[in-house]
Design a protein around this motif. Structure first.
Motif, PDB file in Angstrom:
ATOM      1  N   LEU A  28       3.412  -8.614  -6.259  1.00 38.14           N
ATOM      2  CA  LEU A  28       3.546  -9.669  -5.259  1.00 38.14           C
ATOM      3  C   LEU A  28       3.352  -9.124  -3.846  1.00 38.14           C
ATOM      4  CD1 LEU A  28       6.553 -11.726  -6.714  1.00 38.14           C
ATOM      5  CD2 LEU A  28       4.113 -12.322  -6.724  1.00 38.14           C
ATOM      6  N   CYS A  29       3.801  -7.903  -3.602  1.00 35.17           N
ATOM      7  CA  CYS A  29       3.595  -7.276  -2.297  1.00 35.17           C
ATOM      8  C   CYS A  29       2.101  -7.094  -2.017  1.00 35.17           C
ATOM      9  CB  CYS A  29       4.310  -5.931  -2.222  1.00 35.17           C
ATOM     10  SG  CYS A  29       6.110  -6.030  -2.110  1.00 35.17           S
ATOM     11  N   TYR A  30       1.367  -6.638  -3.013  1.00 33.35           N
ATOM     12  CA  TYR A  30      -0.074  -6.455  -2.852  1.00 33.35           C
ATOM     13  C   TYR A  30      -0.798  -7.788  -2.759  1.00 33.35           C
ATOM     14  CZ  TYR A  30      -0.467  -1.415  -3.322  1.00 33.35           C
ATOM     15  OH  TYR A  30      -0.405  -0.061  -3.096  1.00 33.35           O
ATOM     16  N   LEU A  31      -0.362  -8.757  -3.560  1.00 35.88           N
ATOM     17  CA  LEU A  31      -1.006 -10.072  -3.537  1.00 35.88           C
ATOM     18  C   LEU A  31      -0.833 -10.719  -2.170  1.00 35.88           C
ATOM     19  CD1 LEU A  31      -2.510 -12.205  -5.208  1.00 35.88           C
ATOM     20  CD2 LEU A  31      -0.277 -13.166  -5.836  1.00 35.88           C
ATOM     21  N   GLY A  32       0.364 -10.603  -1.599  1.00 37.94           N
ATOM     22  CA  GLY A  32       0.595 -11.141  -0.262  1.00 37.94           C
ATOM     23  C   GLY A  32      -0.286 -10.479   0.778  1.00 37.94           C
ATOM     24  N   THR A  33      -0.476  -9.160   0.646  1.00 37.60           N
ATOM     25  CA  THR A  33      -1.352  -8.427   1.555  1.00 37.60           C
ATOM     26  C   THR A  33      -2.791  -8.899   1.418  1.00 37.60           C
ATOM     27  OG1 THR A  33       0.042  -6.450   1.546  1.00 37.60           O
ATOM     28  CG2 THR A  33      -2.281  -6.148   2.109  1.00 37.60           C
ATOM     29  N   ALA A  34      -3.248  -9.101   0.177  1.00 40.98           N
ATOM     30  CA  ALA A  34      -4.635  -9.517  -0.072  1.00 40.98           C
ATOM     31  C   ALA A  34      -4.899 -10.916   0.478  1.00 40.98           C
ATOM     32  CB  ALA A  34      -4.936  -9.468  -1.564  1.00 40.98           C
ATOM     33  N   ILE A  35      -3.920 -11.807   0.357  1.00 39.00           N
ATOM     34  CA  ILE A  35      -4.120 -13.193   0.778  1.00 39.00           C
ATOM     35  C   ILE A  35      -3.933 -13.375   2.284  1.00 39.00           C
ATOM     36  CG2 ILE A  35      -3.224 -15.544   0.567  1.00 39.00           C
ATOM     37  CD1 ILE A  35      -2.500 -14.905  -2.334  1.00 39.00           C
ATOM     38  N   ILE A  36      -2.850 -12.817   2.828  1.00 39.40           N
ATOM     39  CA  ILE A  36      -2.506 -13.048   4.235  1.00 39.40           C
ATOM     40  C   ILE A  36      -3.174 -12.040   5.166  1.00 39.40           C
ATOM     41  CG2 ILE A  36      -0.593 -13.237   5.877  1.00 39.40           C
ATOM     42  CD1 ILE A  36       1.195 -14.012   3.510  1.00 39.40           C
ATOM     43  N   GLY A  37      -3.298 -10.790   4.728  1.00 45.09           N
ATOM     44  CA  GLY A  37      -3.959  -9.784   5.555  1.00 45.09           C
ATOM     45  C   GLY A  37      -2.997  -8.800   6.184  1.00 45.09           C
ATOM     46  N   VAL A  38      -3.447  -8.152   7.251  1.00 50.50           N
ATOM     47  CA  VAL A  38      -2.711  -7.037   7.842  1.00 50.50           C
ATOM     48  C   VAL A  38      -1.362  -7.464   8.404  1.00 50.50           C
ATOM     49  CG1 VAL A  38      -3.734  -7.278  10.148  1.00 50.50           C
ATOM     50  CG2 VAL A  38      -2.961  -5.030   9.353  1.00 50.50           C
ATOM     51  N   ASN A  39      -1.211  -8.726   8.822  1.00 60.09           N
ATOM     52  CA  ASN A  39       0.066  -9.198   9.358  1.00 60.09           C
ATOM     53  C   ASN A  39       1.156  -9.212   8.284  1.00 60.09           C
ATOM     54  OD1 ASN A  39      -0.812  -9.619  12.021  1.00 60.09           O
ATOM     55  ND2 ASN A  39      -1.654 -11.628  11.497  1.00 60.09           N
ATOM     56  N   ALA A  40       0.750  -9.402   7.039  1.00 62.50           N
ATOM     57  CA  ALA A  40       1.703  -9.322   5.937  1.00 62.50           C
ATOM     58  C   ALA A  40       1.832  -7.889   5.448  1.00 62.50           C
ATOM     59  CB  ALA A  40       1.264 -10.228   4.786  1.00 62.50           C
ATOM     60  N   ALA A  41       0.728  -7.144   5.489  1.00 60.20           N
ATOM     61  CA  ALA A  41       0.718  -5.765   4.994  1.00 60.20           C
ATOM     62  C   ALA A  41       1.719  -4.891   5.737  1.00 60.20           C
ATOM     63  CB  ALA A  41      -0.683  -5.173   5.129  1.00 60.20           C
ATOM     64  N   VAL A  42       1.912  -5.147   7.020  1.00 59.13           N
ATOM     65  CA  VAL A  42       2.793  -4.315   7.829  1.00 59.13           C
ATOM     66  C   VAL A  42       4.237  -4.366   7.323  1.00 59.13           C
ATOM     67  CG1 VAL A  42       3.407  -6.080   9.545  1.00 59.13           C
ATOM     68  CG2 VAL A  42       3.318  -3.670  10.219  1.00 59.13           C
ATOM     69  N   VAL A  43       4.584  -5.454   6.615  1.00 55.11           N
ATOM     70  CA  VAL A  43       5.924  -5.593   6.044  1.00 55.11           C
ATOM     71  C   VAL A  43       5.917  -5.318   4.545  1.00 55.11           C
ATOM     72  CG1 VAL A  43       7.832  -7.181   5.584  1.00 55.11           C
ATOM     73  CG2 VAL A  43       6.643  -7.259   7.794  1.00 55.11           C
ATOM     74  N   LEU A  44       4.972  -5.935   3.839  1.00 55.31           N
ATOM     75  CA  LEU A  44       4.982  -5.891   2.380  1.00 55.31           C
ATOM     76  C   LEU A  44       4.640  -4.525   1.802  1.00 55.31           C
ATOM     77  CD1 LEU A  44       3.332  -9.329   1.505  1.00 55.31           C
ATOM     78  CD2 LEU A  44       5.758  -8.720   1.489  1.00 55.31           C
ATOM     79  N   LEU A  45       3.679  -3.822   2.382  1.00 56.80           N
ATOM     80  CA  LEU A  45       3.285  -2.536   1.816  1.00 56.80           C
ATOM     81  C   LEU A  45       4.385  -1.481   1.932  1.00 56.80           C
ATOM     82  CD1 LEU A  45      -0.515  -2.238   2.700  1.00 56.80           C
ATOM     83  CD2 LEU A  45       0.581  -3.028   0.589  1.00 56.80           C
ATOM     84  N   PRO A  46       5.043  -1.347   3.091  1.00 51.41           N
ATOM     85  CA  PRO A  46       6.183  -0.408   3.128  1.00 51.41           C
ATOM     86  C   PRO A  46       7.308  -0.831   2.175  1.00 51.41           C
ATOM     87  CG  PRO A  46       5.459  -0.918   5.352  1.00 51.41           C
ATOM     88  CD  PRO A  46       4.735  -1.873   4.435  1.00 51.41           C
ATOM     89  N   LEU A  47       7.548  -2.146   2.072  1.00 56.65           N
ATOM     90  CA  LEU A  47       8.602  -2.656   1.195  1.00 56.65           C
ATOM     91  C   LEU A  47       8.322  -2.336  -0.265  1.00 56.65           C
ATOM     92  CD1 LEU A  47      11.184  -4.365   0.814  1.00 56.65           C
ATOM     93  CD2 LEU A  47       9.693  -6.392   0.700  1.00 56.65           C
ATOM     94  N   SER A  48       7.052  -2.267  -0.634  1.00 53.06           N
ATOM     95  CA  SER A  48       6.706  -1.990  -2.031  1.00 53.06           C
ATOM     96  C   SER A  48       7.246  -0.642  -2.501  1.00 53.06           C
ATOM     97  CB  SER A  48       5.184  -2.035  -2.215  1.00 53.06           C
ATOM     98  OG  SER A  48       4.554  -0.940  -1.573  1.00 53.06           O
ATOM     99  N   GLY A  49       7.518   0.267  -1.572  1.00 58.05           N
ATOM    100  CA  GLY A  49       8.061   1.568  -1.931  1.00 58.05           C
ATOM    101  C   GLY A  49       9.383   1.466  -2.669  1.00 58.05           C
ATOM    102  N   LEU A  50      10.208   0.471  -2.296  1.00 58.94           N
ATOM    103  CA  LEU A  50      11.502   0.285  -2.960  1.00 58.94           C
ATOM    104  C   LEU A  50      11.302  -0.089  -4.425  1.00 58.94           C
ATOM    105  CD1 LEU A  50      14.591   0.056  -2.799  1.00 58.94           C
ATOM    106  CD2 LEU A  50      14.286  -2.325  -2.099  1.00 58.94           C
TER     107      LEU A  50
END
Length: 403
Positions: A300-322
């Protein structure tokens, strides 16, 4: 699961202090390895600027050592069973430290790649030795999984320290090469400790023949291959973060610039903390359920990044580490501990082969796709596909329960 083992302890029961020393040594080996391997994302922009490389070319700094780790794990992993854990670990640490010190003697990109290949061979040796050793000191598969999560937790700490050291060096006007020199010094210390540490002695049945041929036969085992493929999918998802996320977030111009600046560090902190948390979590919830929920969250973190873009990636990609935290050590543990301890070196080598091969190939493919379409975001579409496959695998594991 085969509960018997062809490997038996021939010494008196190991004292708690001796086991603690062995575990600490193992933790520190993974810590040092992570210092170098997970600093690639911070070093890559420096290499691009210095040597005028494109994304495909510069990705060699990551995939070259991974290729040699893969080859070392596949063709040399059985040596941990044949030569013993101690000798294999010491040789690996010695080669690693020598290669790290040689970074000070050259400056060409090709020269660095040769040293990274040597480092890859060394890591394949001491890592398979360490993984086999975990089996030697684990009372059962549950204890094995808990120890593996702690080991990967220390790997996560090294992944925090390494990029932080590189960032400090660069802001101080000092070359990133000193990271490798520092890692070499630590490896010398670990090598001395390893030589003075009393490992549990082991004895194999006389009918057992430990050889490369018998080791490669493990490639036909559906259990070993199944877990190896699952590990490969996880690694393909994870390396996208520490290899290409800094490049992706370089385009971010929103209100959370500070988050983009420290995104990689936050990812590593959450991944490390999550692995220590995973030790507790796996005591209360079945690993199949935890794997399902965590892999789904990563997707879901990656899917949000793919759909929304870098504005979501800045939060979702670091969060995926957990959510990534406990996936790799748990898959690794379940894949290894299923087998007799006398085969742990060989099985660990096979899983390491798939781990490193995926770590080499997937970021290279991401770099090539990004170069072709003109932006690193396209590479993350591929990573989203890998995350989806991993999630589907976790669903199958939860329903079919092949273990």
């Amino acid at each position: 699961m085969n509960q018997t083992s062809h490997l038996t302890l021939t010494q008196s029961p190991i004292e708690d202090a001796a086991v603690a020393r062995i575990k600490l040594l193992t933790y520190m080996m993974f810590f040092v390895f992570a210092m170098t391997s997970d600093s690639v994302g911070v070093i890559i922009p420096q290499l691009i600027e210095t040597y005028q490389l494109n994304l495909t070319q510069v990705s060699a700094f990551h995939y070259v050592p991974m290729i040699f780790i893969a080859l070392s794990g596949l063709f040399l992993g059985y040596l941990a069973d044949k030569w013993g854990r101690k000798l294999t670990i010491i040789i690996g640490l010695m080669v690693f430290s020598i290669a790290c010190f040689l970074f000070a003697a050259g400056s060409s990109f090709l020269y660095f790649l040769v040293l990274l290949a040597l480092i890859g061979l060394a890591v394949g040796l001491f890592k398979t030795g360490a993984l086999a050793l975990i089996g030697d000191i684990s009372a059962n598969t549950k204890d094995h999984t808990a120890t593996m999560n702690k080991v990967e937790g220390f790997f996560g700490v090294g992944a925090i320290v390494g990029p932080a050291v590189v960032s400090y060096l660069l802001t101080s006007g000092v070359s990133w090469k000193y990271l490798y020199i520092s890692a070499g010094v630590l490896c010398v210390v670990l090598c001395v400790i390893a030589s003075k540490t009393h490992y549990p002695s082991t004895k194999h049945k006389l009918t057992e023949q430990i050889s490369l041929r018998n080791s490669l036969k493990m490639m036909k085992d559906p259990y070993a291959i199944g877990f190896s493929l699952a590990v490969a999918l996880y690694v393909a998802t994870e390396v996208a973060i520490y290899v290409w996320m800094p490049t992706l977030l370089a385009d971010y111009q929103g209100s959370m610039v500070w988050l983009a600046t420290y995104a990689l560090t936050i990812f590593f902190v959450l991944r490390a903390g999550g692995r220590f948390l995973g030790v507790w979590l796996l005591k209360h919830i079945s690993w199949q359920k935890v794997l399902f929920w965590f892999s789904s969250a990563v997707f879901l973190c990656y899917l949000g990044t793919a759909i929304i873009g870098v504005n979501a990636a800045v939060v979702l990609l670091p969060l995926s580490g957990l959510f990534m935290s406990m996936i790799y050590p748990t898959l690794n543990s379940k894949g290894i501990s299923h087998f007799d301890k006398s085969k742990h070196g060989a099985v660990a080598g096979i899983i390491l082969f798939f781990t490193a091969a995926s770590a080499a190939i997937s970021p290279l493919l991401m770099g090539m796709i990004s170069d072709f379409f003109g932006h690193v975001a396209y590479g993350f579409y591929l990573a989203t596909f890998f995350a989806a496959l991993l999630s589907l695998g976790a669903i199958y594991n939860l329903i079919a329960d092949p273990t």
